[in-house]
Scaffold this motif. Structure first.
Motif, mmCIF file in Angstrom:
data_model
loop_
_atom_site.group_PDB
_atom_site.id
_atom_site.type_symbol
_atom_site.label_atom_id
_atom_site.label_comp_id
_atom_site.label_asym_id
_atom_site.label_seq_id
_atom_site.Cartn_x
_atom_site.Cartn_y
_atom_site.Cartn_z
ATOM 1 N N GLU A 11 0.811 -1.449 0.067
ATOM 2 C CA GLU A 11 0.123 -0.031 0.079
ATOM 3 C C GLU A 11 0.926 1.287 -0.097
ATOM 4 N N PHE A 12 2.247 1.390 0.173
ATOM 5 C CA PHE A 12 2.990 2.268 -0.056
ATOM 6 C C PHE A 12 3.836 2.484 -1.362
ATOM 7 N N SER A 13 3.296 1.799 -2.287
ATOM 8 C CA SER A 13 4.134 1.709 -3.806
ATOM 9 C C SER A 13 3.831 2.895 -4.565
ATOM 10 N N SER A 14 2.897 3.939 -4.519
ATOM 11 C CA SER A 14 2.586 4.760 -5.284
ATOM 12 C C SER A 14 3.569 5.968 -5.270
ATOM 13 N N ASP A 15 4.279 6.356 -6.263
ATOM 14 C CA ASP A 15 5.067 7.652 -6.296
ATOM 15 C C ASP A 15 4.430 8.841 -6.325
ATOM 16 N N ALA A 16 2.999 8.940 -6.586
ATOM 17 C CA ALA A 16 2.385 10.046 -7.056
ATOM 18 C C ALA A 16 2.094 10.788 -5.561
ATOM 19 N N LYS A 17 1.832 12.014 -6.024
ATOM 20 C CA LYS A 17 1.635 13.052 -4.682
ATOM 21 C C LYS A 17 0.193 13.022 -4.336
ATOM 22 N N ARG A 18 -0.541 12.606 -5.404
ATOM 23 C CA ARG A 18 -1.991 12.635 -5.230
ATOM 24 C C ARG A 18 -2.397 11.368 -6.102
ATOM 25 N N SER A 19 -3.478 10.411 -5.165
ATOM 26 C CA SER A 19 -4.076 9.434 -6.001
ATOM 27 C C SER A 19 -5.705 9.352 -5.346
ATOM 28 N N ALA A 20 -6.313 9.250 -6.606
ATOM 29 C CA ALA A 20 -7.942 9.227 -6.244
ATOM 30 C C ALA A 20 -8.407 10.126 -5.195
ATOM 31 N N GLY A 21 -7.881 11.497 -5.168
ATOM 32 C CA GLY A 21 -8.259 12.526 -4.273
ATOM 33 C C GLY A 21 -7.636 12.431 -3.204
ATOM 34 N N ASN A 22 -6.523 11.547 -3.057
ATOM 35 C CA ASN A 22 -6.057 11.345 -1.583
ATOM 36 C C ASN A 22 -4.615 11.659 -1.717
ATOM 37 N N VAL A 23 -4.069 12.577 -0.850
ATOM 38 C CA VAL A 23 -2.871 13.050 -0.817
ATOM 39 C C VAL A 23 -1.789 12.068 -0.272
ATOM 40 N N VAL A 24 -0.691 11.784 -1.069
ATOM 41 C CA VAL A 24 0.211 10.829 -0.753
ATOM 42 C C VAL A 24 1.489 11.507 -0.171
ATOM 43 N N LYS A 25 1.905 11.210 1.077
ATOM 44 C CA LYS A 25 2.953 11.621 1.781
ATOM 45 C C LYS A 25 4.081 10.651 1.656
ATOM 46 N N ARG A 26 5.345 11.022 0.889
ATOM 47 C CA ARG A 26 6.252 9.842 0.781
ATOM 48 C C ARG A 26 7.447 10.018 2.020
ATOM 49 N N ILE A 27 7.762 9.203 2.878
ATOM 50 C CA ILE A 27 8.570 8.983 3.991
ATOM 51 C C ILE A 27 9.724 8.104 3.741
ATOM 52 N N GLY A 28 11.083 8.886 3.853
ATOM 53 C CA GLY A 28 11.995 7.885 3.770
ATOM 54 C C GLY A 28 12.764 7.691 5.112
ATOM 55 N N ILE A 29 12.897 6.485 5.215
ATOM 56 C CA ILE A 29 13.826 6.233 6.660
ATOM 57 C C ILE A 29 15.376 5.619 6.080
ATOM 58 N N VAL A 30 16.286 6.244 6.380
ATOM 59 C CA VAL A 30 17.603 6.029 6.296
ATOM 60 C C VAL A 30 18.187 4.827 7.079
ATOM 61 N N LEU A 31 18.476 3.783 6.474
ATOM 62 C CA LEU A 31 19.304 2.576 7.139
ATOM 63 C C LEU A 31 20.749 2.603 6.989
ATOM 64 N N TYR A 32 21.433 1.880 7.692
ATOM 65 C CA TYR A 32 22.726 1.620 7.728
ATOM 66 C C TYR A 32 23.091 0.318 8.339
ATOM 67 N N ASP A 33 24.127 -0.291 8.146
ATOM 68 C CA ASP A 33 24.517 -1.538 8.783
ATOM 69 C C ASP A 33 24.657 -1.002 10.403
ATOM 70 N N GLY A 34 23.917 -2.073 11.234
ATOM 71 C CA GLY A 34 23.709 -1.821 12.526
ATOM 72 C C GLY A 34 22.816 -0.819 13.101
ATOM 73 N N PHE A 35 21.716 -0.708 12.089
ATOM 74 C CA PHE A 35 20.613 0.138 12.451
ATOM 75 C C PHE A 35 19.593 -0.741 13.302
ATOM 76 N N SER A 36 18.560 0.069 14.170
ATOM 77 C CA SER A 36 17.725 -0.695 15.113
ATOM 78 C C SER A 36 16.599 -0.946 14.127
ATOM 79 N N LEU A 37 16.595 -2.451 13.995
ATOM 80 C CA LEU A 37 15.138 -2.670 13.419
ATOM 81 C C LEU A 37 13.857 -2.454 14.127
ATOM 82 N N THR A 38 13.801 -2.418 15.485
ATOM 83 C CA THR A 38 12.916 -2.165 16.146
ATOM 84 C C THR A 38 12.164 -0.835 16.059
#
Length: 335
Positions: A11-38
């Motif tokens: 359900e997070f696959s759309s790159d569009a900012k708007r889809s079927a009248g719904n605003v989509v906000k894209r959130i990036g989470i930066v990971l690296y070796d040794g990050f906290s999965l929790t």
């Protein structure tokens, strides 16, 4: 031996900012070796739950699109040796993100020495992208010369900064997630997510939400209504409900009636009747046992209420609605 997880973003696959009248906000989470999965998993779960809650109430609002990213893309290993697939972060795609969160974890200090990653964080900040840190992910932002936290008002003890404490990681990520939800969607969705994700050994829901700002009267009323629903099977005191809302009993009654449309007692009775209807249609429990489980005292009282509300006995209701969803039975005024 490492285990691999490929991020599923159904359900997070759309790159569009708007889809079927719904605003989509894209959130990036930066990971690296040794990050906290929790911490990372907590934020993903919270945003995913916010999406589902909005769908359940047919609210055309904002959908979160979560993307796991790293400096070079590919597989990244967390502190518990689980491998997660990430997308490559580069300067050209930074503008696609509305906000970026840098994960915390045991590998944060080493990751802060990654020149490419630090450069990309600086570029993102220069483009006006909101950047926040989960847990000790602030080490990377400090190295990049960025103000690493706009949540400085949150009280954090020494253990909360210890990347080896999964519970502290989870609590920190939950607070950041709820702050994002409250600002973007509203207090009611943030509170609903908190109620589902806060464990018994976490801080109390109201304690966490109180750090995000003072709720409005309407928000307090909705939170109180949810509390009555959750506790409808138990003995409930309106004095306790008013105390939880930090109001006098008189003000609580008046404001609840204004915002919800029913008095607290009427709302509690409706919740108990709805739960009774669900148990009648989905179980073979005797009427007396259902009455006790739903706070209606006994079968005789439950029968009187059913005849007043639905013009039929609980047994007749069960026979008519067997196999039919009764989550929202028709309700009439019981005053």
């Amino acid at each position: 031996m490492s285990r691999a997880i490929y991020a599923c973003k159904a359900e997070f696959s759309s790159d569009a900012k708007r889809s079927a009248g719904n605003v989509v906000k894209r959130i990036g989470i930066v990971l690296y070796d040794g990050f906290s999965l929790t911490a990372t998993g907590t934020m993903i779960e919270a945003l995913h739950m916010a999406n589902e809650l909005q769908e359940s109430v047919d609210r055309k609002g904002l959908t979160y699109n979560v993307c796991l990213i790293s400096a070079r893309g590919g597989m990244v290993t967390c502190s518990s040796s689980v491998c997660v697939f990430t997308e490559r972060l580069d300067a050209q795609c930074l503008h696609d993100f509305d906000a970026i969160y840098v994960a915390g974890g045991a590998g944060a200090t080493r990751a802060s020495e990654d020149d490419r990653l630090i450069h990309l964080l600086k570029v993102a900040a220069s483009q006006g992208i909101a950047i926040n840190a989960l847990g000790n992910g602030h080490e990377l932002l400090t190295t990049a010369g960025l103000i690493f936290s706009n949540w400085s008002f949150l009280e954090r003890d020494a253990s909360a900064k210890d990347a080896s404490r999964p519970q502290a990681d989870r609590s920190d990520a939950l607070v950041h997630s709820l702050a994002l939800l409250k600002r973007d969607i509203g207090y009611d969705i943030a509170a609903s997510v908190a109620e589902r994700l806060v464990f018994n050994n976490d801080q109390h829901v109201s304690s966490i939400l109180s750090k995000l700002g003072t709720p409005t009267v309407a928000e307090k009323a909705r939170e109180s209504a949810r509390w009555l629903e959750r506790n409808c099977g138990n003995p409930v005191s309106m004095i306790d409900a008013a105390r939880l809302a930090a109001m006098s009993e008189r003000n609580f009654w008046r404001l609840f009636k204004r915002e919800i449309g029913l008095t607290p007692s009427q709302y509690l009775l409706r919740a108990r009747l709805q739960l009774s209807c669900q148990l009648l249609t989905s179980s073979e429990l005797p009427i007396d046992k259902i009455a006790r489980r739903t706070g209606l005292s006994n079968g005789e009282r439950m029968s009187k209420l059913f005849r007043k509300q639905f013009s039929m006995s609980p047994t007749e209701y069960r026979a008519r609605n067997r196999g039919v969803s009764a989550s929202q039975p028709e309700y009439v005024d019981v005053s």
